[in-house]
Design a protein around this motif. Sequence first.
Motif, PDB file in Angstrom:
ATOM      1  N   GLU A   1       0.807  -1.106  -0.043  1.00  0.00           N
ATOM      2  CA  GLU A   1      -0.080   0.023  -0.255  1.00  0.00           C
ATOM      3  C   GLU A   1       0.826   1.162   0.069  1.00  0.00           C
ATOM      4  O   GLU A   1       0.534   2.137  -0.848  1.00  0.00           O
ATOM      5  CB  GLU A   1      -0.853  -0.132   1.313  1.00  0.00           C
ATOM      6  N   PHE A   2       1.763   1.317   0.970  1.00  0.00           N
ATOM      7  CA  PHE A   2       2.730   2.512   1.044  1.00  0.00           C
ATOM      8  C   PHE A   2       3.472   2.628  -0.643  1.00  0.00           C
ATOM      9  O   PHE A   2       3.360   3.830  -1.058  1.00  0.00           O
ATOM     10  CB  PHE A   2       3.920   2.336   1.936  1.00  0.00           C
ATOM     11  N   ARG A   3       3.939   1.595  -0.843  1.00  0.00           N
ATOM     12  CA  ARG A   3       4.607   1.775  -2.258  1.00  0.00           C
ATOM     13  C   ARG A   3       3.687   2.011  -3.454  1.00  0.00           C
ATOM     14  O   ARG A   3       4.099   2.975  -4.404  1.00  0.00           O
ATOM     15  CB  ARG A   3       5.449   0.435  -2.747  1.00  0.00           C
ATOM     16  N   ARG A   4       2.571   1.721  -3.389  1.00  0.00           N
ATOM     17  CA  ARG A   4       1.543   1.810  -4.377  1.00  0.00           C
ATOM     18  C   ARG A   4       0.938   3.452  -4.280  1.00  0.00           C
ATOM     19  O   ARG A   4       0.949   3.985  -5.339  1.00  0.00           O
ATOM     20  CB  ARG A   4       0.034   0.878  -4.140  1.00  0.00           C
ATOM     21  N   GLN A   5       1.126   4.145  -3.107  1.00  0.00           N
ATOM     22  CA  GLN A   5       0.974   5.565  -3.020  1.00  0.00           C
ATOM     23  C   GLN A   5       1.998   6.390  -3.341  1.00  0.00           C
ATOM     24  O   GLN A   5       1.889   7.567  -3.740  1.00  0.00           O
ATOM     25  CB  GLN A   5       0.356   5.770  -1.363  1.00  0.00           C
ATOM     26  N   SER A   6       3.111   5.901  -3.159  1.00  0.00           N
ATOM     27  CA  SER A   6       4.371   6.654  -3.321  1.00  0.00           C
ATOM     28  C   SER A   6       5.166   6.445  -4.663  1.00  0.00           C
ATOM     29  O   SER A   6       6.084   7.287  -5.170  1.00  0.00           O
ATOM     30  CB  SER A   6       5.366   6.642  -2.334  1.00  0.00           C
ATOM     31  N   ASP A   7       4.614   5.556  -5.351  1.00  0.00           N
ATOM     32  CA  ASP A   7       5.364   5.038  -6.665  1.00  0.00           C
ATOM     33  C   ASP A   7       4.382   4.982  -7.939  1.00  0.00           C
ATOM     34  O   ASP A   7       3.503   3.915  -7.885  1.00  0.00           O
ATOM     35  CB  ASP A   7       6.326   3.901  -6.462  1.00  0.00           C
ATOM     36  N   PRO A   8       4.182   5.658  -8.835  1.00  0.00           N
ATOM     37  CA  PRO A   8       3.057   5.864  -9.752  1.00  0.00           C
ATOM     38  C   PRO A   8       3.292   4.628 -10.782  1.00  0.00           C
ATOM     39  O   PRO A   8       2.437   3.975 -11.297  1.00  0.00           O
ATOM     40  CB  PRO A   8       3.097   7.149 -10.654  1.00  0.00           C
ATOM     41  N   LYS A   9       4.675   4.311 -10.998  1.00  0.00           N
ATOM     42  CA  LYS A   9       4.859   3.270 -11.857  1.00  0.00           C
ATOM     43  C   LYS A   9       4.215   1.658 -11.347  1.00  0.00           C
ATOM     44  O   LYS A   9       3.765   0.913 -11.888  1.00  0.00           O
ATOM     45  CB  LYS A   9       6.402   3.042 -12.413  1.00  0.00           C
ATOM     46  N   PHE A  10       4.687   1.693  -9.953  1.00  0.00           N
ATOM     47  CA  PHE A  10       4.283   0.314  -9.230  1.00  0.00           C
ATOM     48  C   PHE A  10       2.764   0.487  -9.084  1.00  0.00           C
ATOM     49  O   PHE A  10       2.240  -0.846  -9.386  1.00  0.00           O
ATOM     50  CB  PHE A  10       5.025   0.608  -7.777  1.00  0.00           C
ATOM     51  N   HIS A  11       2.088   1.560  -8.870  1.00  0.00           N
ATOM     52  CA  HIS A  11       0.615   1.721  -8.836  1.00  0.00           C
ATOM     53  C   HIS A  11      -0.053   1.253 -10.184  1.00  0.00           C
ATOM     54  O   HIS A  11      -0.926   0.280 -10.242  1.00  0.00           O
ATOM     55  CB  HIS A  11       0.203   3.002  -8.651  1.00  0.00           C
ATOM     56  N   SER A  12       0.595   1.506 -11.004  1.00  0.00           N
ATOM     57  CA  SER A  12       0.156   1.269 -12.460  1.00  0.00           C
ATOM     58  C   SER A  12       0.060  -0.427 -12.851  1.00  0.00           C
ATOM     59  O   SER A  12      -0.565  -0.982 -13.421  1.00  0.00           O
ATOM     60  CB  SER A  12       0.871   1.892 -13.684  1.00  0.00           C
ATOM     61  N   ALA A  13       1.553  -0.835 -12.677  1.00  0.00           N
ATOM     62  CA  ALA A  13       1.669  -2.244 -12.483  1.00  0.00           C
ATOM     63  C   ALA A  13       0.809  -2.983 -11.821  1.00  0.00           C
ATOM     64  O   ALA A  13       0.248  -4.057 -12.424  1.00  0.00           O
ATOM     65  CB  ALA A  13       3.374  -2.481 -12.490  1.00  0.00           C
ATOM     66  N   LEU A  14       0.478  -2.523 -10.575  1.00  0.00           N
ATOM     67  CA  LEU A  14      -0.351  -3.388  -9.775  1.00  0.00           C
ATOM     68  C   LEU A  14      -1.861  -3.042 -10.146  1.00  0.00           C
ATOM     69  O   LEU A  14      -2.583  -4.197 -10.161  1.00  0.00           O
ATOM     70  CB  LEU A  14      -0.378  -2.615  -8.110  1.00  0.00           C
ATOM     71  N   LEU A  15      -2.238  -2.280 -10.615  1.00  0.00           N
ATOM     72  CA  LEU A  15      -3.793  -1.956 -11.326  1.00  0.00           C
ATOM     73  C   LEU A  15      -3.702  -3.138 -12.435  1.00  0.00           C
ATOM     74  O   LEU A  15      -4.905  -3.620 -12.612  1.00  0.00           O
ATOM     75  CB  LEU A  15      -3.869  -0.660 -11.778  1.00  0.00           C
ATOM     76  N   THR A  16      -2.899  -3.098 -13.164  1.00  0.00           N
ATOM     77  CA  THR A  16      -2.777  -4.113 -14.423  1.00  0.00           C
ATOM     78  C   THR A  16      -2.983  -5.373 -13.745  1.00  0.00           C
ATOM     79  O   THR A  16      -3.803  -6.334 -14.327  1.00  0.00           O
ATOM     80  CB  THR A  16      -1.636  -3.943 -15.289  1.00  0.00           C
ATOM     81  N   LEU A  17      -2.300  -5.909 -13.011  1.00  0.00           N
ATOM     82  CA  LEU A  17      -2.006  -6.938 -12.271  1.00  0.00           C
ATOM     83  C   LEU A  17      -3.290  -7.481 -11.629  1.00  0.00           C
ATOM     84  O   LEU A  17      -4.037  -8.491 -11.814  1.00  0.00           O
ATOM     85  CB  LEU A  17      -0.859  -7.037 -11.414  1.00  0.00           C
ATOM     86  N   GLU A  18      -3.857  -6.327 -10.977  1.00  0.00           N
ATOM     87  CA  GLU A  18      -5.206  -7.005 -10.390  1.00  0.00           C
ATOM     88  C   GLU A  18      -6.470  -6.972 -11.160  1.00  0.00           C
ATOM     89  O   GLU A  18      -7.484  -7.879 -10.913  1.00  0.00           O
ATOM     90  CB  GLU A  18      -5.604  -5.459  -9.369  1.00  0.00           C
ATOM     91  N   SER A  19      -6.317  -6.304 -12.411  1.00  0.00           N
ATOM     92  CA  SER A  19      -7.473  -6.448 -13.464  1.00  0.00           C
ATOM     93  C   SER A  19      -7.485  -7.921 -14.045  1.00  0.00           C
ATOM     94  O   SER A  19      -8.430  -8.353 -14.292  1.00  0.00           O
ATOM     95  CB  SER A  19      -7.236  -5.235 -14.839  1.00  0.00           C
ATOM     96  N   HIS A  20      -6.373  -8.544 -13.714  1.00  0.00           N
ATOM     97  CA  HIS A  20      -6.393 -10.070 -14.246  1.00  0.00           C
ATOM     98  C   HIS A  20      -6.973 -10.957 -13.360  1.00  0.00           C
ATOM     99  O   HIS A  20      -7.454 -11.856 -13.675  1.00  0.00           O
ATOM    100  CB  HIS A  20      -4.875 -10.596 -14.325  1.00  0.00           C
ATOM    101  N   PHE A  21      -7.583 -10.202 -12.014  1.00  0.00           N
ATOM    102  CA  PHE A  21      -8.160 -11.162 -11.211  1.00  0.00           C
ATOM    103  C   PHE A  21      -9.769 -10.461 -10.788  1.00  0.00           C
ATOM    104  O   PHE A  21     -10.136 -10.721  -9.668  1.00  0.00           O
ATOM    105  CB  PHE A  21      -7.314 -11.247  -9.892  1.00  0.00           C
ATOM    106  N   SER A  22     -10.185  -9.870 -11.632  1.00  0.00           N
ATOM    107  CA  SER A  22     -11.518  -9.019 -11.389  1.00  0.00           C
ATOM    108  C   SER A  22     -12.630 -10.179 -11.552  1.00  0.00           C
ATOM    109  O   SER A  22     -12.599 -11.225 -12.113  1.00  0.00           O
ATOM    110  CB  SER A  22     -11.744  -8.113 -12.254  1.00  0.00           C
TER     111      SER A  22
END
Length: 118
Positions: free
Chosen positions: A97-118
């Motif tokens: 969560e901390f890295r997601r809020q502070s690193d836009p690239k990580f946030h974007s990668a995590l969003l993409t990864l999360e979309s695979h499990f919707s």
Amino acid sequence: MIATPNPSTLSEWGARLDHTHGPRFQALATRVCLEVGILFDVCPSSLFAPGRPATIALARQVAMYLLRTKSTAVLMSIGDLFRRDHGTVIHALRAVEFRRQSDPKFHSALLTLESHFS
């Protein structure tokens, strides 16, 4: 290119998953670990290794995060799966969560990864 998972390690892991949460959770955890392995360029079976190299530790934290947010599994069960305690899972959730809020690239990668499990 990621290394090929060790079949015996994945079989042992699959047996642990099936015993803990049943086939639906086993399928989700398998997909999560494979997708995380691809994203971080690590062998999925290395997520269960006892060491803490930075690349594997972050990949393991992301896998724990996804399993917690995409399933009803409790912290202790997720920790058991990765041979860690529930405190380590709590730390992983906070770190992601901390890295997601502070690193836009990580946030974007995590969003993409999360979309695979919707």
